[in-house]
Scaffold this active site. Structure first.
Site, PDB file in Angstrom:
ATOM      1  N   ASN A   6     -32.135  37.513  19.996  1.00  0.00           N
ATOM      2  CA  ASN A   6     -32.776  38.553  19.170  1.00  0.00           C
ATOM      3  C   ASN A   6     -34.292  38.353  19.093  1.00  0.00           C
ATOM      4  OD1 ASN A   6     -32.655  39.742  15.719  1.00  0.00           O
ATOM      5  ND2 ASN A   6     -32.815  40.945  17.565  1.00  0.00           N
ATOM      6  N   CYS A   8     -36.069  38.932  22.481  1.00  0.00           N
ATOM      7  CA  CYS A   8     -36.583  39.615  23.681  1.00  0.00           C
ATOM      8  C   CYS A   8     -35.973  41.004  23.858  1.00  0.00           C
ATOM      9  CB  CYS A   8     -36.325  38.784  24.929  1.00  0.00           C
ATOM     10  SG  CYS A   8     -37.116  37.161  24.917  1.00  0.00           S
ATOM     11  N   SER A  10     -33.028  42.702  22.535  1.00  0.00           N
ATOM     12  CA  SER A  10     -32.578  43.608  21.455  1.00  0.00           C
ATOM     13  C   SER A  10     -33.703  44.070  20.529  1.00  0.00           C
ATOM     14  CB  SER A  10     -31.390  43.016  20.681  1.00  0.00           C
ATOM     15  OG  SER A  10     -31.707  41.792  20.076  1.00  0.00           O
ATOM     16  N   ASP A 117     -31.745  39.013  31.212  1.00  0.00           N
ATOM     17  CA  ASP A 117     -32.518  38.252  30.233  1.00  0.00           C
ATOM     18  C   ASP A 117     -33.893  37.892  30.820  1.00  0.00           C
ATOM     19  OD1 ASP A 117     -33.497  36.505  28.403  1.00  0.00           O
ATOM     20  OD2 ASP A 117     -31.782  35.152  28.435  1.00  0.00           O
TER      21      ASP A 117
HETATM   22  P1  4NP Z   1     -32.916  37.473  24.249  1.00  0.00           P
HETATM   23  O1  4NP Z   1     -33.596  36.337  25.134  1.00  0.00           O
HETATM   24  O2  4NP Z   1     -31.430  37.146  24.166  1.00  0.00           O
HETATM   25  O3  4NP Z   1     -33.177  38.717  25.017  1.00  0.00           O
HETATM   26  O4  4NP Z   1     -33.581  37.435  22.891  1.00  0.00           O
HETATM   27  C1  4NP Z   1     -33.409  34.971  24.920  1.00  0.00           C
HETATM   28  C2  4NP Z   1     -34.031  34.352  23.866  1.00  0.00           C
HETATM   29  C3  4NP Z   1     -33.877  32.991  23.669  1.00  0.00           C
HETATM   30  C4  4NP Z   1     -33.090  32.266  24.536  1.00  0.00           C
HETATM   31  C5  4NP Z   1     -32.455  32.887  25.575  1.00  0.00           C
HETATM   32  C6  4NP Z   1     -32.611  34.243  25.764  1.00  0.00           C
HETATM   33  N1  4NP Z   1     -32.960  30.871  24.350  1.00  0.00           N
HETATM   34  O5  4NP Z   1     -32.269  30.241  25.161  1.00  0.00           O
HETATM   35  O6  4NP Z   1     -33.517  30.319  23.416  1.00  0.00           O
END
Ligand code: 4NP
Length: 151
Positions: A6, A8, A10, A117
Site C-alpha cells: 500500500n 506503490c 494501490s 510491482d
Molecule cells: P506495492 O509495492 O505493493 O505496490 O505497495 C511494494 C511495496 C513494498 C514492498 C513490496 C512491494 N516491500 O517488499 O516492502
C-alpha cells in the site's frame, strides 16, 4: 484497491480511480502486509501521480482488515498473490464475490492480468504502472457507473 505494501500500486490506483467516479463514492486502498503502516506513498508513486495532476501525497499505508470486506462493495486486487491473501479474509461467498483482479475487472484477458510491482524498478516502471492503472480504472469506473444508476 489492494496491493502488497500500500505504498506503490494501490495508492496510485486509489488516486486515479477517485478522478473517475463521483465524489460521494468512497475509494480507498490498503495493503496485505502492515510493514509500511502509517507511511505516505513511495516518493516515486507520489511523483508520477503529480506529473499527471493527481496528489496522493497525503495517503497513509494501512493493512486490509476483515471489516473492509464487509464495508466495501468491490475489492480490486493488483495481482494474484495479493488476491489469494485477500480471499483468505473472506467470511462468506458474498464477500468472496466482491474480490477481483483489477485488470480482469477491466476485461483484460491477455497473459498479463497482474499490475506488476514497480517497487524494485525506476521511474519508467512507475510510469508504466500509472498507465496500466489509468486504462483499467477507466473501464472499471465506466462499468460501475453503467451498472449502478444511483451513482
Ligand atoms: P506495492 O509495492 O505493493 O505496490 O505497495 C511494494 C511495496 C513494498 C514492498 C513490496 C512491494 N516491500 O517488499 O516492502
Amino acid at each position: 484497491m489492494v496491493c502488497l505494501g500500500n505504498i506503490c500500486r494501490s495508492p496510485l490506483a486509489e488516486g486515479i480511480m477517485k478522478t473517475k467516479l463521483p465524489e460521494h463514492c468512497l475509494v480507498d486502498s490498503a495493503g496485505t502486509i502492515s510493514m509500511h503502516e502509517g507511511q505516505h506513498p513511495d516518493k516515486r508513486a507520489i511523483a508520477v501521480a503529480k506529473n499527471h495532476g493527481i496528489d496522493i501525497s497525503q495517503q497513509r499505508s494501512r493493512p486490509i482488515t476483515p471489516a473492509d470486506l464487509r464495508n466495501f462493495d468491490k475489492i480490486y486486487c493488483m495481482d494474484l498473490s495479493v488476491m489469494e491473501d485477500v480471499i483468505s479474509l473472506a467470511e462468506n461467498e458474498t464477500q468472496r464475490e466482491k474480490i477481483q483482479l483489477l485488470r480482469e475487472a477491466a476485461g483484460d484477458t491477455g497473459q498479463r492480468t497482474d499490475v506488476f510491482d514497480p517497487y524494485y524498478g525506476g521511474m519508467d516502471e512507475f510510469e508504466e504502472v500509472y498507465h496500466i492503472l489509468d486504462k483499467a480504472t477507466t473501464v472499471v469506473a465506466q462499468k460501475l457507473l453503467s451498472a449502478n444508476a444511483s451513482l
